[in-house]
Design a protein around this motif. Structure first.
Motif, mmCIF file in Angstrom:
data_model
loop_
_atom_site.group_PDB
_atom_site.id
_atom_site.type_symbol
_atom_site.label_atom_id
_atom_site.label_comp_id
_atom_site.label_asym_id
_atom_site.label_seq_id
_atom_site.Cartn_x
_atom_site.Cartn_y
_atom_site.Cartn_z
ATOM 1 N N UNK A 1 67.510 -22.250 -34.812
ATOM 2 C CA UNK A 1 66.381 -22.828 -34.962
ATOM 3 C C UNK A 1 65.298 -21.941 -35.378
ATOM 4 N N UNK A 2 65.458 -20.648 -35.085
ATOM 5 C CA UNK A 2 64.528 -19.616 -35.446
ATOM 6 C C UNK A 2 64.504 -19.473 -37.014
ATOM 7 N N UNK A 3 65.746 -19.559 -37.677
ATOM 8 C CA UNK A 3 65.776 -19.604 -38.862
ATOM 9 C C UNK A 3 65.116 -20.663 -39.795
ATOM 10 N N UNK B 1 56.866 -3.138 -33.900
ATOM 11 C CA UNK B 1 56.289 -3.841 -32.902
ATOM 12 C C UNK B 1 57.168 -4.698 -32.113
ATOM 13 N N UNK B 2 57.546 -4.513 -30.875
ATOM 14 C CA UNK B 2 58.201 -5.265 -29.925
ATOM 15 C C UNK B 2 57.394 -6.129 -29.041
ATOM 16 N N UNK B 3 57.346 -7.556 -29.307
ATOM 17 C CA UNK B 3 56.306 -8.105 -28.452
ATOM 18 C C UNK B 3 56.959 -8.751 -27.377
ATOM 19 N N UNK C 1 63.100 -12.728 -34.934
ATOM 20 C CA UNK C 1 62.773 -13.416 -33.887
ATOM 21 C C UNK C 1 64.014 -13.940 -33.418
ATOM 22 N N UNK C 2 64.711 -13.393 -32.108
ATOM 23 C CA UNK C 2 65.785 -13.798 -31.500
ATOM 24 C C UNK C 2 65.729 -13.027 -30.126
ATOM 25 N N UNK C 3 66.599 -13.711 -29.482
ATOM 26 C CA UNK C 3 66.719 -12.914 -28.040
ATOM 27 C C UNK C 3 67.419 -11.447 -28.382
ATOM 28 N N UNK C 4 67.066 -10.382 -27.629
ATOM 29 C CA UNK C 4 67.707 -9.353 -27.870
ATOM 30 C C UNK C 4 69.144 -9.230 -27.374
ATOM 31 N N UNK C 5 70.268 -9.394 -27.988
ATOM 32 C CA UNK C 5 71.812 -9.685 -27.350
ATOM 33 C C UNK C 5 72.451 -9.045 -28.547
ATOM 34 N N UNK C 6 73.690 -8.412 -28.078
ATOM 35 C CA UNK C 6 74.290 -7.744 -28.993
ATOM 36 C C UNK C 6 74.958 -8.793 -30.189
ATOM 37 N N UNK C 7 75.292 -9.757 -29.812
ATOM 38 C CA UNK C 7 75.698 -10.957 -30.719
ATOM 39 C C UNK C 7 74.538 -10.986 -31.859
ATOM 40 N N UNK D 1 60.393 -10.273 -32.103
ATOM 41 C CA UNK D 1 60.170 -10.993 -31.280
ATOM 42 C C UNK D 1 61.367 -11.548 -30.524
ATOM 43 N N UNK D 2 61.246 -11.502 -29.108
ATOM 44 C CA UNK D 2 62.322 -12.096 -28.568
ATOM 45 C C UNK D 2 62.287 -11.226 -26.804
#
Length: 335
Positions: free
Chosen positions: A252-254, A221-223, A167-173, A198-199
């Motif tokens: 926060x996701x963790x 599964x990419x939601x 669960x995270x935004x899809x970003x290289x970082x 998820x993200x």
């Protein structure tokens, strides 16, 4: 202080994951504060202009909260803080940028102009407090990111199946490609394995992850972005939470994964070792080490006692991030 101006990226209506401004702000409103916000403009230039204008417009507030990151938004924080100084406004940078330690070393004068003159600097991360104090800043206090724990029902898992959640935004970082690579190995070992990612898209990483999954013939599964309640409901189908990030503070996701009873496997970067204790409430592995993450997942699948231990300890730790606990710290500095 009753009237606050909160400066940050309030962009969830554009499909972006809500950041602290959209979590902390409403919680402060629940406590009786009057909070004005800036900005929800999607365009960066328009957002910057809106932030500047809001300081002029609300220059009679008691305090300005500034979400402070380490990349482009660092310069927003710089401009807003200097405008606050010009108007004699109290301001509080809230330190989020996983790479702010880099800014302290590489932009020392700019950092002094922001952080030396603030009413207080607030860091959700003990790691960043350490970095700031190494550079001579004493006006930094720790107030962790918070969740409303009652919204996160703990699901006790007797054992861990090879069902992975990211669960995270899809970003290289945040290194989503590592999750795909890990799943490729896990799927070969456990044909029944699943991965849900998820993200929202942030920098093209979602497209690359989907292409990688297609090349490897992986059914992932990419939601996209889910509401908080939707991904909490989705989490019941999974047992292991994987965090693949290159840089981090106090995600926060963790914390959410810990509170839900998911067994956490995370890269041991930035603020993570200040949040998680290896083999006590999570399993930690080196940055970008696919082999070690696979080994950690294997351990969890084969050791139900370890799963019970780390998930119970993680839930107990997550209780210290409940808003009812954290709000006392905010009340102390805002009142």
């Amino acid at each position: 202080m009753k009237n606050l101006l909160y400066i940050g990226n309030k962009l969830s209506k554009h499909g972006v994951t809500p950041t602290t401004i959209e979590i902390l702000g409403p919680l402060l409103e629940q406590e009786g504060f009057i909070v004005s916000y800036s900005s929800s403009e999607k365009n960066k230039v328009l957002r910057f202009v809106a932030m500047i204008w809001s300081v002029f417009r609300y220059r009679n507030v008691d305090c300005v909260l500034i979400d402070t990151y380490s990349t482009t938004n660092f310069w927003y924080a710089f401009a807003i803080s200097q405008l606050c100084r010009l108007f004699g406004l109290k301001y509080i940078p809230i330190l989020h940028g996983g790479n702010l330690a880099f800014r302290l070393k590489n932009n020392p004068q700019i950092c002094q102009m922001i952080f030396k003159y603030s009413f207080q600097n607030v860091s959700p991360s003990l790691f960043l407090i350490e970095q700031f104090k190494l550079e001579g800043y004493e006006n930094v206090i720790h107030i962790p990111n918070s969740i409303e724990l009652e919204n996160y029902p703990f699901l006790e898992r007797e054992n861990a199946k090879p069902n992975l959640l990211w669960v995270r935004s899809f970003a290289k970082i945040y290194n989503p490609m590592m999750a795909v690579e890990v799943f490729s190995v896990i799927k070969n070992k456990y044909p029944e394995a699943t991965l849900c990612m998820v993200g929202p898209e942030k920098d093209g990483s979602l497209l690359h992850a989907k292409q990688k999954a297609k090349d490897l013939k992986l059914d992932i599964l990419f939601t996209g972005k889910l509401s908080k309640q939707d991904w909490i409901n989705k989490s019941k189908e999974y047992d292991i939470f994987i965090n693949t990030t290159h840089f981090d503070n106090m995600p926060v996701s963790v914390i959410e994964g810990m509170s839900l009873g998911l067994a956490v496997v995370s890269t041991n970067v930035g603020g993570i070792p200040f949040l998680l204790e290896n083999q006590n409430d999570a399993l930690l592995i080196p940055d970008n080490d696919v082999e070690k993450m696979v080994e950690a997942i294997d351990r969890l699948i084969g050791d139900s006692d370890l799963v019970s231990k780390i998930t119970a300890n993680a839930r107990r730790k997550s209780e210290q991030f409940d808003w009812n606990v954290v709000k006392k710290e905010w009340m102390t500095i805002l009142k």
